[in-house]
Design a protein around this motif. Structure first.
Motif, PDB file in Angstrom:
ATOM      1  N   LYS A   9       7.119  -3.258  22.389  1.00  0.00           N
ATOM      2  CA  LYS A   9       7.784  -4.400  22.993  1.00  0.00           C
ATOM      3  C   LYS A   9       9.269  -4.263  22.670  1.00  0.00           C
ATOM      4  O   LYS A   9       9.653  -3.613  21.720  1.00  0.00           O
ATOM      5  CB  LYS A   9       7.239  -5.698  22.431  1.00  0.00           C
ATOM      6  N   TYR A  10      10.092  -4.908  23.491  1.00  0.00           N
ATOM      7  CA  TYR A  10      11.538  -4.824  23.339  1.00  0.00           C
ATOM      8  C   TYR A  10      12.102  -6.228  23.217  1.00  0.00           C
ATOM      9  O   TYR A  10      11.886  -7.070  24.085  1.00  0.00           O
ATOM     10  CB  TYR A  10      12.151  -4.076  24.525  1.00  0.00           C
ATOM     11  N   HIS A  11      12.803  -6.469  22.126  1.00  0.00           N
ATOM     12  CA  HIS A  11      13.355  -7.781  21.816  1.00  0.00           C
ATOM     13  C   HIS A  11      14.844  -7.760  22.156  1.00  0.00           C
ATOM     14  O   HIS A  11      15.591  -6.927  21.656  1.00  0.00           O
ATOM     15  CB  HIS A  11      13.146  -8.071  20.325  1.00  0.00           C
ATOM     16  N   VAL A  12      15.268  -8.688  23.008  1.00  0.00           N
ATOM     17  CA  VAL A  12      16.660  -8.779  23.448  1.00  0.00           C
ATOM     18  C   VAL A  12      17.236 -10.093  22.916  1.00  0.00           C
ATOM     19  O   VAL A  12      16.669 -11.159  23.144  1.00  0.00           O
ATOM     20  CB  VAL A  12      16.755  -8.757  24.988  1.00  0.00           C
ATOM     21  N   ASP A  24       7.924  -6.072  27.772  1.00  0.00           N
ATOM     22  CA  ASP A  24       7.002  -4.948  27.620  1.00  0.00           C
ATOM     23  C   ASP A  24       7.630  -3.656  28.114  1.00  0.00           C
ATOM     24  O   ASP A  24       7.149  -2.579  27.812  1.00  0.00           O
ATOM     25  CB  ASP A  24       5.712  -5.187  28.420  1.00  0.00           C
ATOM     26  N   ASP A  25       8.689  -3.782  28.893  1.00  0.00           N
ATOM     27  CA  ASP A  25       9.312  -2.630  29.537  1.00  0.00           C
ATOM     28  C   ASP A  25      10.751  -2.456  29.039  1.00  0.00           C
ATOM     29  O   ASP A  25      11.564  -3.379  29.136  1.00  0.00           O
ATOM     30  CB  ASP A  25       9.297  -2.867  31.048  1.00  0.00           C
ATOM     31  N   GLY A  26      11.055  -1.273  28.520  1.00  0.00           N
ATOM     32  CA  GLY A  26      12.387  -0.998  28.004  1.00  0.00           C
ATOM     33  C   GLY A  26      13.469  -1.070  29.060  1.00  0.00           C
ATOM     34  O   GLY A  26      14.595  -1.493  28.778  1.00  0.00           O
ATOM     35  N   ASP A  27      13.136  -0.681  30.294  1.00  0.00           N
ATOM     36  CA  ASP A  27      14.122  -0.732  31.372  1.00  0.00           C
ATOM     37  C   ASP A  27      14.504  -2.183  31.700  1.00  0.00           C
ATOM     38  O   ASP A  27      15.667  -2.476  31.969  1.00  0.00           O
ATOM     39  CB  ASP A  27      13.594  -0.042  32.632  1.00  0.00           C
ATOM     40  N   GLU A  28      13.539  -3.069  31.660  1.00  0.00           N
ATOM     41  CA  GLU A  28      13.833  -4.481  31.920  1.00  0.00           C
ATOM     42  C   GLU A  28      14.717  -5.057  30.822  1.00  0.00           C
ATOM     43  O   GLU A  28      15.635  -5.833  31.092  1.00  0.00           O
ATOM     44  CB  GLU A  28      12.542  -5.290  32.015  1.00  0.00           C
ATOM     45  N   ALA A  29      14.446  -4.673  29.589  1.00  0.00           N
ATOM     46  CA  ALA A  29      15.267  -5.132  28.467  1.00  0.00           C
ATOM     47  C   ALA A  29      16.704  -4.643  28.615  1.00  0.00           C
ATOM     48  O   ALA A  29      17.658  -5.403  28.435  1.00  0.00           O
ATOM     49  CB  ALA A  29      14.669  -4.649  27.146  1.00  0.00           C
ATOM     50  N   THR A  30      16.866  -3.380  28.982  1.00  0.00           N
ATOM     51  CA  THR A  30      18.194  -2.808  29.177  1.00  0.00           C
ATOM     52  C   THR A  30      18.913  -3.465  30.345  1.00  0.00           C
ATOM     53  O   THR A  30      20.119  -3.713  30.281  1.00  0.00           O
ATOM     54  CB  THR A  30      18.095  -1.287  29.385  1.00  0.00           C
ATOM     55  N   LYS A  38      27.807  -7.968  31.223  1.00  0.00           N
ATOM     56  CA  LYS A  38      28.767  -7.916  32.328  1.00  0.00           C
ATOM     57  C   LYS A  38      29.203  -9.324  32.740  1.00  0.00           C
ATOM     58  O   LYS A  38      30.379  -9.570  32.996  1.00  0.00           O
ATOM     59  CB  LYS A  38      28.149  -7.188  33.516  1.00  0.00           C
ATOM     60  N   GLU A  39      28.245 -10.253  32.799  1.00  0.00           N
ATOM     61  CA  GLU A  39      28.545 -11.608  33.256  1.00  0.00           C
ATOM     62  C   GLU A  39      29.284 -12.446  32.221  1.00  0.00           C
ATOM     63  O   GLU A  39      30.080 -13.311  32.581  1.00  0.00           O
ATOM     64  CB  GLU A  39      27.252 -12.327  33.647  1.00  0.00           C
ATOM     65  N   THR A  40      29.003 -12.212  30.936  1.00  0.00           N
ATOM     66  CA  THR A  40      29.534 -13.100  29.901  1.00  0.00           C
ATOM     67  C   THR A  40      30.476 -12.425  28.904  1.00  0.00           C
ATOM     68  O   THR A  40      31.238 -13.106  28.232  1.00  0.00           O
ATOM     69  CB  THR A  40      28.387 -13.723  29.084  1.00  0.00           C
ATOM     70  N   GLY A  41      30.358 -11.106  28.749  1.00  0.00           N
ATOM     71  CA  GLY A  41      31.123 -10.414  27.723  1.00  0.00           C
ATOM     72  C   GLY A  41      30.524 -10.566  26.328  1.00  0.00           C
ATOM     73  O   GLY A  41      31.116 -10.145  25.340  1.00  0.00           O
ATOM     74  N   HIS A  42      29.339 -11.154  26.253  1.00  0.00           N
ATOM     75  CA  HIS A  42      28.676 -11.373  24.962  1.00  0.00           C
ATOM     76  C   HIS A  42      28.111 -10.079  24.379  1.00  0.00           C
ATOM     77  O   HIS A  42      27.859  -9.120  25.094  1.00  0.00           O
ATOM     78  CB  HIS A  42      27.528 -12.371  25.116  1.00  0.00           C
ATOM     79  N   ARG A  43      27.909 -10.104  23.074  1.00  0.00           N
ATOM     80  CA  ARG A  43      27.290  -8.980  22.367  1.00  0.00           C
ATOM     81  C   ARG A  43      25.768  -9.155  22.384  1.00  0.00           C
ATOM     82  O   ARG A  43      25.252 -10.167  21.940  1.00  0.00           O
ATOM     83  CB  ARG A  43      27.762  -8.922  20.918  1.00  0.00           C
ATOM     84  N   ILE A  44      25.067  -8.161  22.878  1.00  0.00           N
ATOM     85  CA  ILE A  44      23.609  -8.187  22.994  1.00  0.00           C
ATOM     86  C   ILE A  44      23.014  -7.117  22.089  1.00  0.00           C
ATOM     87  O   ILE A  44      23.547  -6.019  21.979  1.00  0.00           O
ATOM     88  CB  ILE A  44      23.171  -7.890  24.449  1.00  0.00           C
ATOM     89  N   VAL A  45      21.883  -7.437  21.478  1.00  0.00           N
ATOM     90  CA  VAL A  45      21.148  -6.479  20.669  1.00  0.00           C
ATOM     91  C   VAL A  45      19.772  -6.304  21.294  1.00  0.00           C
ATOM     92  O   VAL A  45      19.091  -7.276  21.596  1.00  0.00           O
ATOM     93  CB  VAL A  45      21.007  -6.976  19.216  1.00  0.00           C
ATOM     94  N   VAL A  46      19.380  -5.045  21.477  1.00  0.00           N
ATOM     95  CA  VAL A  46      18.038  -4.727  21.981  1.00  0.00           C
ATOM     96  C   VAL A  46      17.348  -3.891  20.923  1.00  0.00           C
ATOM     97  O   VAL A  46      17.886  -2.879  20.477  1.00  0.00           O
ATOM     98  CB  VAL A  46      18.092  -3.930  23.309  1.00  0.00           C
ATOM     99  N   GLY A  47      16.161  -4.311  20.522  1.00  0.00           N
ATOM    100  CA  GLY A  47      15.417  -3.575  19.519  1.00  0.00           C
ATOM    101  C   GLY A  47      13.980  -3.373  19.946  1.00  0.00           C
ATOM    102  O   GLY A  47      13.385  -4.257  20.584  1.00  0.00           O
TER     103      GLY A  47
END
Length: 50
Positions: A9-12, A24-30, A38-47
């Motif tokens: 699983k991928y946690h965003v 469940d899908d890494g591509d969806e998380a990415t 792109k929309e907000t300029g926020h820092r995102i973490v994907v694990g």
């Protein structure tokens, strides 16, 4: 006892707002990571989690 392979699983998580999702899908998380950044300029973490 039988062992079953668990799908990863991928946690965003956004570090600057309340966006947090589990995929469940890494591509969806990415995709969410890129779109939100792109929309907000926020820092995102994907694990990847078990």
């Amino acid at each position: 006892m039988s062992s079953t392979a668990q799908k990863p699983k991928y946690h965003v998580v956004c570090r600057e707002c309340s966006v947090e999702r589990l995929y469940d899908d890494g591509d969806e998380a990415t995709d969410l990571e890129r779109k939100h950044t792109k929309e907000t300029g926020h820092r995102i973490v994907v694990g990847r989690v078990k």
